[in-house]
Design a protein around this motif. Structure first.
Motif, PDB file in Angstrom:
ATOM      1  N   ARG A  15      14.423  60.347  37.176  1.00 35.20           N
ATOM      2  CA  ARG A  15      14.326  58.908  36.881  1.00 35.20           C
ATOM      3  C   ARG A  15      15.476  58.368  36.036  1.00 35.20           C
ATOM      4  O   ARG A  15      15.454  57.209  35.629  1.00 35.20           O
ATOM      5  CB  ARG A  15      12.987  58.566  36.196  1.00 35.20           C
ATOM      6  CG  ARG A  15      11.770  58.896  37.054  1.00 35.20           C
ATOM      7  CD  ARG A  15      10.483  58.425  36.402  1.00 35.20           C
ATOM      8  NE  ARG A  15       9.340  58.694  37.237  1.00 35.20           N
ATOM      9  CZ  ARG A  15       8.944  57.923  38.246  1.00 35.20           C
ATOM     10  NH1 ARG A  15       9.618  56.827  38.522  1.00 35.20           N
ATOM     11  NH2 ARG A  15       7.884  58.255  38.973  1.00 35.20           N
ATOM     12  N   THR A  16      16.454  59.181  35.717  1.00 35.75           N
ATOM     13  CA  THR A  16      17.650  58.690  35.031  1.00 35.75           C
ATOM     14  C   THR A  16      18.872  59.124  35.831  1.00 35.75           C
ATOM     15  O   THR A  16      18.774  59.937  36.752  1.00 35.75           O
ATOM     16  CB  THR A  16      17.765  59.254  33.597  1.00 35.75           C
ATOM     17  OG1 THR A  16      17.860  60.681  33.664  1.00 35.75           O
ATOM     18  CG2 THR A  16      16.576  58.860  32.762  1.00 35.75           C
ATOM     19  N   TYR A  17      20.011  58.569  35.464  1.00 37.88           N
ATOM     20  CA  TYR A  17      21.255  58.920  36.149  1.00 37.88           C
ATOM     21  C   TYR A  17      22.033  59.945  35.328  1.00 37.88           C
ATOM     22  O   TYR A  17      22.164  59.819  34.105  1.00 37.88           O
ATOM     23  CB  TYR A  17      22.113  57.674  36.389  1.00 37.88           C
ATOM     24  CG  TYR A  17      21.559  56.805  37.491  1.00 37.88           C
ATOM     25  CD1 TYR A  17      21.800  57.121  38.825  1.00 37.88           C
ATOM     26  CD2 TYR A  17      20.781  55.689  37.198  1.00 37.88           C
ATOM     27  CE1 TYR A  17      21.283  56.341  39.841  1.00 37.88           C
ATOM     28  CE2 TYR A  17      20.262  54.899  38.216  1.00 37.88           C
ATOM     29  CZ  TYR A  17      20.516  55.233  39.531  1.00 37.88           C
ATOM     30  OH  TYR A  17      20.005  54.458  40.539  1.00 37.88           O
ATOM     31  N   THR A  44      20.303  56.203  31.212  1.00 39.25           N
ATOM     32  CA  THR A  44      19.923  54.898  31.734  1.00 39.25           C
ATOM     33  C   THR A  44      19.303  55.075  33.116  1.00 39.25           C
ATOM     34  O   THR A  44      19.639  56.001  33.852  1.00 39.25           O
ATOM     35  CB  THR A  44      21.142  53.951  31.834  1.00 39.25           C
ATOM     36  OG1 THR A  44      20.715  52.679  32.358  1.00 39.25           O
ATOM     37  CG2 THR A  44      22.212  54.513  32.729  1.00 39.25           C
ATOM     38  N   THR A  45      18.360  54.161  33.431  1.00 36.91           N
ATOM     39  CA  THR A  45      17.755  54.143  34.758  1.00 36.91           C
ATOM     40  C   THR A  45      18.321  53.012  35.610  1.00 36.91           C
ATOM     41  O   THR A  45      17.969  52.878  36.774  1.00 36.91           O
ATOM     42  CB  THR A  45      16.234  53.961  34.651  1.00 36.91           C
ATOM     43  OG1 THR A  45      15.960  52.718  33.958  1.00 36.91           O
ATOM     44  CG2 THR A  45      15.605  55.113  33.878  1.00 36.91           C
ATOM     45  N   ASP A  46      19.205  52.203  35.020  1.00 34.05           N
ATOM     46  CA  ASP A  46      19.779  51.059  35.719  1.00 34.05           C
ATOM     47  C   ASP A  46      21.049  51.485  36.451  1.00 34.05           C
ATOM     48  O   ASP A  46      21.972  52.000  35.820  1.00 34.05           O
ATOM     49  CB  ASP A  46      20.109  49.937  34.723  1.00 34.05           C
ATOM     50  CG  ASP A  46      20.711  48.737  35.427  1.00 34.05           C
ATOM     51  OD1 ASP A  46      21.956  48.575  35.338  1.00 34.05           O
ATOM     52  OD2 ASP A  46      19.976  47.988  36.082  1.00 34.05           O
ATOM     53  N   PRO A  47      21.121  51.286  37.786  1.00 33.52           N
ATOM     54  CA  PRO A  47      22.292  51.759  38.533  1.00 33.52           C
ATOM     55  C   PRO A  47      23.593  51.081  38.116  1.00 33.52           C
ATOM     56  O   PRO A  47      24.638  51.719  38.082  1.00 33.52           O
ATOM     57  CB  PRO A  47      21.937  51.451  39.995  1.00 33.52           C
ATOM     58  CG  PRO A  47      20.858  50.420  39.932  1.00 33.52           C
ATOM     59  CD  PRO A  47      20.095  50.685  38.673  1.00 33.52           C
ATOM     60  N   GLY A  48      23.533  49.792  37.788  1.00 32.98           N
ATOM     61  CA  GLY A  48      24.741  49.101  37.354  1.00 32.98           C
ATOM     62  C   GLY A  48      25.276  49.649  36.039  1.00 32.98           C
ATOM     63  O   GLY A  48      26.478  49.890  35.876  1.00 32.98           O
ATOM     64  N   GLU A  49      24.374  49.846  35.083  1.00 42.75           N
ATOM     65  CA  GLU A  49      24.781  50.399  33.796  1.00 42.75           C
ATOM     66  C   GLU A  49      25.285  51.832  33.969  1.00 42.75           C
ATOM     67  O   GLU A  49      26.232  52.262  33.290  1.00 42.75           O
ATOM     68  CB  GLU A  49      23.599  50.369  32.826  1.00 42.75           C
ATOM     69  CG  GLU A  49      23.897  50.937  31.441  1.00 42.75           C
ATOM     70  CD  GLU A  49      24.955  50.157  30.677  1.00 42.75           C
ATOM     71  OE1 GLU A  49      25.573  50.738  29.770  1.00 42.75           O
ATOM     72  OE2 GLU A  49      25.163  48.963  31.002  1.00 42.75           O
TER      73      GLU A  49
END
Length: 583
Positions: A15-17, A44-49
């Motif tokens: 669930r994280t990158y 982070t779990t946000d693809p953009g970040e």
């Protein structure tokens, strides 16, 4: 979880990158011998970040590697003798004449280039004619109407000849303008490529560097004039590339701690600048030396030690490889010893005859025959989707791995190490990327890093749905059953499975009849359709050979390879046997 593509080493996990950054092989000795420079969660779990953080982290290491490469690079020449300037100018002339000859041999290129100009895809402007010509071809990609290939034996049409003649005259005018205005940037990329071909690194902004560029510009002008003369029917010979003139080089400092042959590796890498394949082969040779019992300090080595090592390497049954492989390893050790002599670590090479033996029983690989292909792709694995689970290998993994092998000729390790994120769409083309950024991944040579188009047949048989199912299931690896927790390389797992499979379907046994024959097979099939070697090299990841005009200026795009690949046929018809799995 959303996929994040085009950032090497960035992937979703729990669930994280996460981000993996692999240190370039040639720089690993400067970084504690570690392969991974960074492998951790980005938090982070946000693809953009995740993209932003990954780019920032990779930039840190790219700056470090740039500095380290500068430390390893040989100093640029600022003093260039007149004789060497003439050699570089002749190399520019020879490479440009070779490039012109290549254009004349590949008539379809001339047709496509002039066609792009005539139909209005490219407007004439002040572009450098070299960029202008390449841009003309580039703009054709994606157009519905593409000129048909022309026979290598048929003459060019008057329209094409006139357009080519006009382009070559424009090139002459361009060079004349560069000479008149002193525009040395016009020839700088060509001179740089010629210098690299000669093994030279030059400070072009030094006084001698500027003089060399003027000489190179004159060589460039001679070549362009020669092309116009050819257009008029004159016979103009294409000269061979010159050999470099001996140039005094500063001897690198010798570390006082160098005692064993392995300690010579940094000096060898600095001088020889080997590719990844050469580095890995030398590492294997050193491990064999250390295992042989003949690994003595440099100054203690004797001829007797070398004779004993040679006999040990030639013990085919005990070593598990033949004379040719033994000869290759002996050559690697000799290269290190020669560097040790040049660096004054030892007075002379104690093992000059290490590779002096006859190579017996060496055989070459051939293509798979039609009968062998029918056996490989006529089993129940391909007719019913059923095959016994051997060594824990999922039959569906084996099915699509063999399909890719047949249609792209990739090395067995390149197929086995693929990840789901490596399959992508670029410019409307379905392809997969071969690289060394992922954990457990490697490439044989720099040319092995490539993007490979997926054939229409693989797509018809459900490969893209197979990839999507793997992604939906959260699999990082495309063929997860090939991976055994790092204990055995995935390529070795696939290779052992294929050995058992070949035995079961009745194809010839032996190393020379294994997976590598797919590489020979696809190259031969492409050649049967008059597909040029450039496209074959781009597909299989072979280094381009020949003139610098080909090695430096020929770039083949995946869409070009895909068109050629989809022309290939095989002596059997496959039916889709796998439907998409439910995640």
């Amino acid at each position: 979880m959303a996929k994040v593509q085009n950032i090497p080493g960035l992937y979703p996990r729990n669930r994280t990158y996460w981000l993996r950054i692999v240190c370039p092989l040639e720089l690993q000795p400067l970084n504690g011998g570690k392969r991974l420079s960074f492998h951790a969660s980005l938090g982070t779990t946000d693809p953009g970040e995740a993209r932003v953080r990954a780019i920032a982290k990779r930039s840190e290491f790219e700056r470090l590697w740039h500095t380290q490469r500068h430390q390893l690079a040989p100093p640029k020449l600022a003093t260039i003798p007149a004789a060497l300037r003439e050699v570089i100018a002749q190399a520019v002339y020879a490479s440009e004449m070779a490039a012109d000859q290549a254009e004349r041999l590949e008539k379809s290129r001339a047709v496509r280039m002039t066609y792009g100009v005539r139909v209005g895809y490219v407007e004439e402007d002040d572009l450098n004619p070299e960029g202008f010509a390449a841009h003309a071809i580039e703009q054709l990609h994606g157009q519905d109407e593409i000129p048909a290939p022309v026979s290598k034996l048929a003459p060019l049409s008057p329209v094409v000849r006139a357009a080519r003649d006009a382009l070559n005259k424009r090139r002459v005018e361009f060079v004349a303008g560069a000479i008149a205005s002193g525009d040395l940037l016009a020839v700088l990329p060509i001179a740089e490529a010629a210098a690299r071909h000669l093994g030279l690194s030059i400070d072009w902004e030094s006084d001698d560097g500027v003089a060399t560029l003027h000489a190179a510009l004159n060589g460039y002008a001679r070549a362009r004039t020669g092309a116009v003369q050819k257009d008029a029917g004159a016979v103009v010979e294409t000269p061979a590339m010159p050999t470099p003139v001996a140039v005094p080089q500063e001897t690198p400092r010798t570390p006082q701690a160098v005692k064993m042959l392995r300690d010579v590796v940094p000096l060898w890498m600095q001088r020889a600048r080997p590719g990844r394949d050469g580095q890995e082969r030398t590492e294997r040779a050193l491990r064999l030396l250390e295992k042989s019992g003949q690994n003595y300090p440099l100054k203690s080595m004797t001829k007797a030690h070398g004779f004993a090592l040679q006999a040990w390497l030639l013990d085919n049954d005990a070593r598990g490889f033949g004379d040719k492989t033994a000869h290759n390893y002996a050559g690697c050790l000799l290269a290190l010893l020669n560097i040790a002599v040049r660096a004054d670590l030892i007075d002379k090479n104690p093992w000059p005859d290490l590779a002096d033996f006859e190579v017996k029983g060496s055989k070459k690989r051939e293509d798979f025959t039609d009968e062998e292909l029918k056996k490989l792709f006529g089993s129940k694995l391909f007719t019913e989707g059923q095959w016994p689970v051997v060594q824990g290998i999922d039959p569906q993994d084996a099915y699509y791995a063999l399909l890719l092998s047949l249609w792209c000729g990739a090395r067995i390790s390149e197929i086995a190490q693929l990840e789901t994120a490596d399959v992508m769409v670029e410019n409307g083309i379905d392809l997969f990327r071969i690289h060394a950024e992922a954990e457990g991944s490697k490439v044989k040579t720099e040319e092995s890093r490539r993007k490979v188009p997926i054939s229409a047949e693989c797509i018809r048989l459900g490969f893209l749905e197979f990839v999507q199912a793997r992604q939906d299931a959260g699999d990082t690896k495309l063929f997860p059953t090939f991976h055994k927790g790092g204990k055995v390389a995935s390529g070795d797992v696939f290779g052992e499975w294929m050995r058992v499979y070949r035995e079961a379907v009745g194809t010839p046994p032996g190393v020379l009849n294994g997976h590598h024959k797919f590489r020979h097979t696809i190259r031969s099939r492409l050649a049967a359709f008059d597909v040029g070697v450039e496209k074959g090299d781009a597909l299989t990841g072979h280094a381009a050979r020949g003139s610098s005009g080909r090695t430096a200026y020929t770039h083949v795009k995946p869409e070009e390879v895909r068109v050629s690949l989809n022309r290939v046929t095989f002596p059997f018809e496959l039916h889709r046997v796998y439907q998409r799995r439910q995640a």
